[in-house]
Design a protein around this motif. Structure first.
Motif, short mmCIF file in Angstrom:
data_model
loop_
_atom_site.label_atom_id
_atom_site.label_comp_id
_atom_site.label_asym_id
_atom_site.label_seq_id
_atom_site.Cartn_x
_atom_site.Cartn_y
_atom_site.Cartn_z
N THR A 17 0.80 -1.23 0.00
CA THR A 17 0.00 0.00 0.00
C THR A 17 0.83 1.28 0.00
OG1 THR A 17 -0.13 -0.04 2.42
CG2 THR A 17 -1.91 -1.13 1.20
N ARG A 74 -1.31 4.65 0.18
CA ARG A 74 -2.56 4.80 -0.57
C ARG A 74 -3.75 4.73 0.39
NH1 ARG A 74 -2.73 0.21 -3.05
NH2 ARG A 74 -4.47 -0.65 -1.89
N LEU A 75 -4.55 5.78 0.41
CA LEU A 75 -5.74 5.81 1.25
C LEU A 75 -6.94 5.39 0.42
CD1 LEU A 75 -5.09 9.21 3.08
CD2 LEU A 75 -4.49 6.89 3.83
N PRO A 76 -7.75 4.45 0.91
CA PRO A 76 -8.88 3.93 0.12
C PRO A 76 -9.81 5.00 -0.42
CG PRO A 76 -8.53 2.60 2.08
CD PRO A 76 -7.63 3.79 2.21
N GLU A 77 -10.09 6.02 0.37
CA GLU A 77 -11.01 7.08 -0.06
C GLU A 77 -10.29 8.39 -0.34
OE1 GLU A 77 -14.06 6.23 -0.64
OE2 GLU A 77 -13.75 4.22 0.18
N LYS A 79 -8.54 11.22 -2.33
CA LYS A 79 -8.44 11.72 -3.69
C LYS A 79 -6.99 12.04 -4.06
CE LYS A 79 -13.11 13.68 -3.93
NZ LYS A 79 -13.92 14.91 -4.16
N THR A 81 -4.09 10.64 -2.82
CA THR A 81 -3.32 9.43 -3.08
C THR A 81 -3.91 8.65 -4.26
OG1 THR A 81 -4.58 8.20 -1.40
CG2 THR A 81 -2.51 9.23 -0.72
N GLY A 82 -5.20 8.83 -4.50
CA GLY A 82 -5.79 8.21 -5.69
C GLY A 82 -5.15 8.74 -6.96
N TYR A 86 -2.84 6.24 -9.20
CA TYR A 86 -3.51 5.76 -10.40
C TYR A 86 -3.35 6.65 -11.62
CZ TYR A 86 -5.67 2.83 -6.86
OH TYR A 86 -5.87 1.97 -5.82
#
Length: 242
Positions: A17, A74-77, A79, A81-82, A86
């Motif tokens: 992660t 990476r934080l699941p929610e 923006k 780190t998204g 990605y």
């Protein structure tokens, strides 16, 4: 403080992660900063420019180049780190400010032992501090690093080498979701970071400083426990994430 151009020059997976991003500031030949400081990035997310501002600790000491390593989970929610995980690639251009922050060691020879308590990417500023100061100081350093499993232990080989080569460095890894039976020459513990410093520093000392870094819940709990042990607030220095 003015925004300056920055370019991602390298990306490396550190754990399932976590990734390291090397950010270059092309407006100078050398990037100077103090170990423990952070960079603020302006990421292209959100409705307003301020929505994209994210600050990340610099994870390595200044090396004479114009680049800085940022260690990011990476934080699941999240923006921010998204975008970084990605959408961003080597060559992606961003904006940043000069390194900032006061979560640093005192200048000049240290007079007190340093206990570094962290979880996850909270280890980043401590890695930079140790790279910069460990060999030059006579005081003792103790890194207490909490993770869920052994694959989450960041910079494991580097810290293990420091532990073997420096008598003034102690390295404790706490695994909360896995048995601590990995690498017998390292101080591995089962559970969370809190029992380690509560046991090892139960007798209050004036010649020690506690540096705390990580998510607010962990940092707040560690500070509260140290205060209950009897340590004055002036001996506790904290950096909160989130």
């Amino acid at each position: 403080m003015k925004w300056k151009p920055a370019i991602i020059r390298r990306i490396e997976q550190r754990s399932p992660t976590v990734r390291s991003f090397w950010v270059e500031l092309p407006d100078r030949e050398r990037l100077d900063f103090k170990a423990g400081q952070f960079l603020t990035l302006d990421l292209p997310i959100g409705e307003t420019r301020r929505d994209g501002w994210r600050s990340y600790s610099i994870a390595a000491a200044a090396d004479g180049t114009n680049q800085a390593e940022l260690c990011i989970v990476r934080l699941p929610e999240g923006k921010g780190t998204g975008f970084l995980f990605y959408d961003a690639t080597v060559g992606t251009e961003l904006m940043t400010k000069e390194p900032a922050g006061v979560f640093t060691l005192p200048e000049g020879p240290l007079k007190n032992d340093i206990v570094m308590i962290c979880t996850g990417t909270g280890v980043a500023p401590f890695r930079a501090m140790l790279q910069e100061r460990l060999s030059a100081e006579s005081v003792n350093f103790h890194l207490i690093f909490g993770c869920r499993t052994r694959e989450d232990v960041l910079y494991a080989e580097e810290f293990a080498t420091m532990f073997r080569e420096h008598q003034n460095f102690h390295y404790t890894v706490c695994l909360s979701r896995e048995e601590a039976d990995w690498q017998e020459d390292i101080d591995f513990r089962q559970g969370y970071v809190h029992p380690v410093y509560e046991e090892d520093y139960a007798e209050v000392r004036e010649d020690v400083r506690f540096y705390l870094c990580g998510w607010a819940v962990m940092v707040d709990e560690a500070k509260d426990r140290l205060l209950k042990l009897g340590y004055p607030e002036k001996q506790i220095i904290a950096e909160l994430y989130g």
